[in-house]
Every structure is written in C-alpha cells, then in structure tokens.
Design a protein around this motif. Structure first.
Motif, PDB file in Angstrom:
ATOM      1  N   UNK A   3     -19.360  21.203  -3.510  1.00 14.95           N
ATOM      2  CA  UNK A   3     -18.011  21.730  -3.388  1.00 14.95           C
ATOM      3  C   UNK A   3     -17.104  21.039  -4.397  1.00 14.95           C
ATOM      4  N   UNK A   4     -16.425  21.824  -5.219  1.00 11.92           N
ATOM      5  CA  UNK A   4     -15.474  21.308  -6.195  1.00 11.92           C
ATOM      6  C   UNK A   4     -14.079  21.710  -5.748  1.00 11.92           C
ATOM      7  N   UNK A   5     -13.266  20.732  -5.381  1.00  8.20           N
ATOM      8  CA  UNK A   5     -11.874  21.015  -5.054  1.00  8.20           C
ATOM      9  C   UNK A   5     -11.072  21.073  -6.354  1.00  8.20           C
ATOM     10  N   UNK A  31      -9.893  26.774  -4.015  1.00  3.86           N
ATOM     11  CA  UNK A  31      -8.599  27.041  -4.631  1.00  3.86           C
ATOM     12  C   UNK A  31      -7.574  27.341  -3.540  1.00  3.86           C
ATOM     13  N   UNK A  32      -6.316  27.189  -3.895  1.00  5.17           N
ATOM     14  CA  UNK A  32      -5.264  27.514  -2.933  1.00  5.17           C
ATOM     15  C   UNK A  32      -5.136  29.018  -2.718  1.00  5.17           C
ATOM     16  N   UNK A  33      -5.336  29.796  -3.799  1.00 11.34           N
ATOM     17  CA  UNK A  33      -5.151  31.233  -3.722  1.00 11.34           C
ATOM     18  C   UNK A  33      -6.315  31.928  -4.405  1.00 11.34           C
ATOM     19  N   UNK A  34      -7.063  32.702  -3.657  1.00  8.24           N
ATOM     20  CA  UNK A  34      -8.241  33.356  -4.218  1.00  8.24           C
ATOM     21  C   UNK A  34      -7.892  34.320  -5.331  1.00  8.24           C
ATOM     22  N   UNK A  35      -6.734  34.956  -5.256  1.00  6.80           N
ATOM     23  CA  UNK A  35      -6.378  35.940  -6.277  1.00  6.80           C
ATOM     24  C   UNK A  35      -6.200  35.302  -7.641  1.00  6.80           C
ATOM     25  N   UNK A  36      -6.025  33.966  -7.658  1.00 10.72           N
ATOM     26  CA  UNK A  36      -5.851  33.267  -8.919  1.00 10.72           C
ATOM     27  C   UNK A  36      -7.030  32.329  -9.191  1.00 10.72           C
ATOM     28  N   UNK A  37      -8.133  32.596  -8.530  1.00 10.02           N
ATOM     29  CA  UNK A  37      -9.241  31.647  -8.587  1.00 10.02           C
ATOM     30  C   UNK A  37      -9.735  31.415 -10.006  1.00 10.02           C
ATOM     31  N   UNK A  38     -10.260  32.471 -10.643  1.00  8.58           N
ATOM     32  CA  UNK A  38     -10.722  32.310 -12.007  1.00  8.58           C
ATOM     33  C   UNK A  38     -11.885  31.358 -12.144  1.00  8.58           C
ATOM     34  N   UNK A  49      -6.518  24.866   1.817  1.00  8.97           N
ATOM     35  CA  UNK A  49      -5.360  24.018   1.538  1.00  8.97           C
ATOM     36  C   UNK A  49      -5.700  22.592   1.957  1.00  8.97           C
ATOM     37  N   UNK A  50      -5.821  21.703   0.987  1.00 11.02           N
ATOM     38  CA  UNK A  50      -6.173  20.312   1.295  1.00 11.02           C
ATOM     39  C   UNK A  50      -5.070  19.597   2.079  1.00 11.02           C
ATOM     40  N   UNK A  51      -3.875  20.163   2.092  1.00  8.23           N
ATOM     41  CA  UNK A  51      -2.809  19.551   2.901  1.00  8.23           C
ATOM     42  C   UNK A  51      -2.987  19.846   4.388  1.00  8.23           C
ATOM     43  N   UNK A  52      -3.947  20.752   4.716  1.00  5.97           N
ATOM     44  CA  UNK A  52      -4.245  21.078   6.118  1.00  5.97           C
ATOM     45  C   UNK A  52      -5.751  20.901   6.345  1.00  5.97           C
ATOM     46  N   UNK A  53      -6.202  19.647   6.462  1.00 10.30           N
ATOM     47  CA  UNK A  53      -7.649  19.388   6.567  1.00 10.30           C
ATOM     48  C   UNK A  53      -8.337  20.114   7.713  1.00 10.30           C
ATOM     49  N   UNK A  54      -7.604  20.380   8.788  1.00  6.18           N
ATOM     50  CA  UNK A  54      -8.225  21.072   9.917  1.00  6.18           C
ATOM     51  C   UNK A  54      -8.705  22.463   9.522  1.00  6.18           C
ATOM     52  N   UNK A  55      -8.087  23.042   8.500  1.00  8.11           N
ATOM     53  CA  UNK A  55      -8.464  24.385   8.058  1.00  8.11           C
ATOM     54  C   UNK A  55      -9.698  24.372   7.165  1.00  8.11           C
TER      55      UNK A  55
END
Length: 277
Positions: A3-5, A31-38, A49-55
C-alpha cells in the motif's frame, strides 16, 4: 500487497511507477479523491483519508507492507490500525532534521513518529531525507508569471534530494532484504544553492529566471502566512540560518542502496520544467 499512501504525491507516484515496472506483487494506491487518482495502470486505486484512521480498515485488508510519510495524519492511530490489520512492514519518510536540528518543533514531531513506529510491533525502515528538490515548486508561480523569485540565503548550498531517489530507496526497502530495522539518511549528490537551483530552472525552461535577495525577517513574514510562525522559523534555520555539518554532509546512501547514481537537482529541473513554463 503493498500500500502506497500519497499515491499521487512527489514520492508516491514515482514509487508506484517503479514498483509497477519491477515488482509482481499487487499494488494499492491511496488517494483522497479517486476522481483525481492518476495512479499507474495495474495499480488498485482506493479512496481514503489518513486524518480519519478508523475509515482505513478496508484499505489495509490484505496489505503486507506500507509506505507512509510522517506527520500527514494522526500517526499513532494510523500505525495502530496498520498493525491490527496485519501489516508486516512500514517504510516511513521522516526528516534529516531529526539528526541535524533535533531542537526544532517539526524535528521533535518527526522523532516522535519514528518512536511510535518502533514501538508499534511492526517491522520498520526509516528514511531521513534532506531538503526535497521539489521544494523549488514554491517558486513556480513567480517564475511562470515572470516575477523575480524572492529568496533568503541565496548562496547557502544544501544537499537536495530528488523525490524519485526517495522512491527508489523505498522500493528497495519494500521489496529487498536487509533493510528491516534500518534508518537511512538520504541526500542528493552535491550541495546546491538557491542561486544555482534557479540557474538550473532557467536552463530547463530556456529563459532567464531573475531573483531578489531578501532578509530573514521579510522571508519569515511571507512564509508564516501559509506555514505558521514555528514552521517558517524552522525552514529558515535549516535553509541557511542555523546550518551545521550534519545537515551539510553529502551521503552516498542512495547509490549504495539503489546501485544507481543519485539524481541531481538539474535532473529534477529538467524533469519538471513544465511546472515553471
């Protein structure tokens, strides 16, 4: 699976490209947004979202190894979630300032994350790069709009590392042997000043790039507007105001680990010339 964050960041995107080309293990890019994944083809792109580890619980399913940049989320919770999910190895990007400027706030924070990782029960490799070549993108707006770049410490040379070299070392640590429990300081191959960096950018874009020297107080006011006072003071210390031999040491770590020469800032400027046009 690896996994690459930060999969679309300066290091993460280069790391996924290298892994995709050289390694058969399944890859997942966060990524934060899949539509901009690239992310490169053949890489599973996931939103999180790494700011919400539970997710992140579903993101960690099946993951053997993790690439993580220090201080991009609540690190203790991220590392705990990774450990609980069975992640076996974390490669963490920290900072050389842990060694060179341990008294600075950002360095203390990076050291705290390193300690959390070491105490997490997960195998680890820690990378401590110097100044990123990509920090020059701070100048991109001024250069594109033909304004003089405003720089303090124009003639202080620092070892500046190409993010792709951090990615190359990370790939070796994630897929090779002998890197568990190791801490590596990473630098570029030479000291380079802001003046020389701007000359390299000028050569890459094919036109003059003027600059204006400014004092520390003026630079602090400008940086503090988007970094905050403490971070601005830290940046100015490590880019010229409080340099030391530990910070200035040019190491061959990249070459020893990757078996390839460390990339120069000039190579980075050529690779990223379009950002300044």
């Amino acid at each position: 699976m690896i996994l690459v964050t930060g999969a679309t960041g300066n290091i993460g995107s280069a790391l996924l490209t290298e892994l995709r080309a050289s390694h058969a293990e399944p890859l997942r890019g966060l990524t934060r947004t899949l539509s901009k994944a690239g992310v490169p083809s053949g890489v599973e792109a996931v939103e999180g979202d790494l700011s919400r580890p539970a997710s992140l619980k579903p993101v960690f399913v099946g993951v053997r190894a993790l690439f993580l940049v220090s201080r991009i989320g609540p690190d203790a919770d991220i590392l705990d979630a990774a450990h609980r999910a069975g992640v076996e190895h974390v490669v963490l990007v920290s900072s050389i300032t842990v060694q060179s400027h341990p008294h600075l706030g950002p360095a203390r924070e990076n050291l705290a994350v390193e300690r959390l990782l070491k105490e997490s029960g997960t195998a680890w490799t820690i990378l401590r790069p110097t100044q990123f070549a990509s920090n020059a993108l701070w100048w991109a707006d001024a250069i594109r709009n033909r304004r003089p770049v405003r720089v303090p410490y124009a003639d202080v040379g620092l070892p500046t590392v190409h993010p792709a070299d951090i990615a190359s070392v990370t790939r070796a640590a994630l897929t090779g042997t002998g890197h568990l429990g190791q801490t590596y300081a990473l630098t570029g191959p030479e000291l380079i000043t802001p003046r020389q960096q701007l000359e390299a950018v000028a050569g890459a874009v094919g036109r003059d790039v003027p600059f204006t020297r400014i004092g520390r107080a003026e630079a602090h006011r400008e940086m503090a507007a988007f970094l905050g006072d403490e971070a601005a003071a830290a940046v100015l210390d490590i880019t010229g105001g409080d340099i030391n031999e530990e910070l200035l040491s040019v190491r061959d770590t990249v070459t020893r680990i990757t078996r390839a020469p460390a990339r120069t800032f000039r190579q980075w400027a050529v690779d990223n010339a379009d950002a300044f046009r």
